[in-house]
Write an enzyme that holds these catalytic residues in place. Structure first.
Site, PDB file in Angstrom:
ATOM      1  N   PHE A  11       0.807  -1.226   0.000  1.00  0.00           N
ATOM      2  CA  PHE A  11       0.000   0.000   0.000  1.00  0.00           C
ATOM      3  C   PHE A  11       0.840   1.276   0.000  1.00  0.00           C
ATOM      4  O   PHE A  11       0.318   2.378   0.151  1.00  0.00           O
ATOM      5  CB  PHE A  11      -0.996   0.025   1.164  1.00  0.00           C
ATOM      6  N   SER A  12       2.136   1.149  -0.229  1.00  0.00           N
ATOM      7  CA  SER A  12       2.995   2.332  -0.280  1.00  0.00           C
ATOM      8  C   SER A  12       2.729   3.157  -1.535  1.00  0.00           C
ATOM      9  O   SER A  12       2.747   2.618  -2.646  1.00  0.00           O
ATOM     10  CB  SER A  12       4.468   1.912  -0.268  1.00  0.00           C
ATOM     11  N   PRO A  13       2.497   4.462  -1.401  1.00  0.00           N
ATOM     12  CA  PRO A  13       2.282   5.284  -2.596  1.00  0.00           C
ATOM     13  C   PRO A  13       3.506   5.328  -3.498  1.00  0.00           C
ATOM     14  O   PRO A  13       3.390   5.407  -4.721  1.00  0.00           O
ATOM     15  CB  PRO A  13       1.966   6.674  -2.026  1.00  0.00           C
ATOM     16  N   TRP A  14       4.684   5.255  -2.889  1.00  0.00           N
ATOM     17  CA  TRP A  14       5.913   5.317  -3.683  1.00  0.00           C
ATOM     18  C   TRP A  14       6.125   4.017  -4.446  1.00  0.00           C
ATOM     19  O   TRP A  14       6.688   4.022  -5.546  1.00  0.00           O
ATOM     20  CB  TRP A  14       7.100   5.631  -2.767  1.00  0.00           C
ATOM     21  N   TYR A  16       3.577   2.277  -5.597  1.00  0.00           N
ATOM     22  CA  TYR A  16       2.624   2.457  -6.704  1.00  0.00           C
ATOM     23  C   TYR A  16       3.262   3.272  -7.824  1.00  0.00           C
ATOM     24  O   TYR A  16       3.175   2.919  -9.005  1.00  0.00           O
ATOM     25  CB  TYR A  16       1.354   3.141  -6.211  1.00  0.00           C
TER      26      TYR A  16
END
Length: 199
Positions: A11-14, A16
């Protein structure tokens, strides 16, 4: 042939924002990959990091600006404040681990599908129906959601311990096994590319 150990949070935005660039780099250099999803929040606790919810507001504000900048720069659709964030990442991590062990599909596509569910679709990646859909779309047996639970849970814990031992402290984090060269963040993928090219 080089081998890359890829430590990341589902679930890390980075993570993604890394998209499929790691897979493209690996293919370019003939490198193999091992996907190692882990408990990012516990990793922060173990390695001196601060969980996002406990960070100063100035850091949180800057994080939002950076996410918006990077998503525009990369041309990637992104909901900056998805509903239900952060989700329970364990079930999705178990699914990735089980799929990698089972083979027959595209693990990178599965990881990207799960991340897309968080950052674009705003869906709960702890729900079995979501994971079944993403497994099937990536060419895996959707039944791995249940059949891979035990194996996934065991490996998930081992991934965290290995990450701490090998100097991992964030997500995404890439380690070239042969050289122990470490690269933290999607913005370091160009350096990983150059290293594999011998530059």
């Amino acid at each position: 042939m080089a081998h890359i150990d890829y430590f990341f949070s589902v679930f890390s935005p980075w993570t993604y924002l890394a998209g499929d660039r790691l897979e493209q780099i690996a293919a370019k250099h003939g490198a193999s990959l091992t996907y190692k999803p882990l408990d990012l929040l516990t990793l922060f606790d173990r390695t001196g990091g601060v969980r996002p919810a406990q960070r100063h507001q100035s850091r949180l504000d800057y994080r939002m600006q950076e996410l918006e900048r990077w998503s525009k720069h990369l041309g990637m659709e992104m909901v900056l404040r998805p509903v239900g964030y952060p989700p329970n990442g364990a079930p999705a991590s178990y699914a990735v681990i089980a799929a990698q062990a089972a083979g027959g599909g595209d693990v990178g596509a599965l990881v990207r599908g799960i991340l897309h569910a968080v950052w674009v679709e705003e869906r709960n990646i702890a729900e079995d129906d979501v994971l079944r859909e993403k497994l099937e779309a990536a060419g895996f047996d959707p039944g791995l959601v249940t059949s891979g639970l035990f194996t996934g849970a065991m490996a998930y814990e081992k991934n965290l311990e290995e990450a701490v031992e090998r100097g991992v402290f964030g997500s995404p984090f890439y380690i070239v096994r042969e050289s122990d060269q470490r690269f933290w963040g999607q913005d370091r993928l160009d350096f990983l590319d150059a290293h594999l090219a011998g530059l």
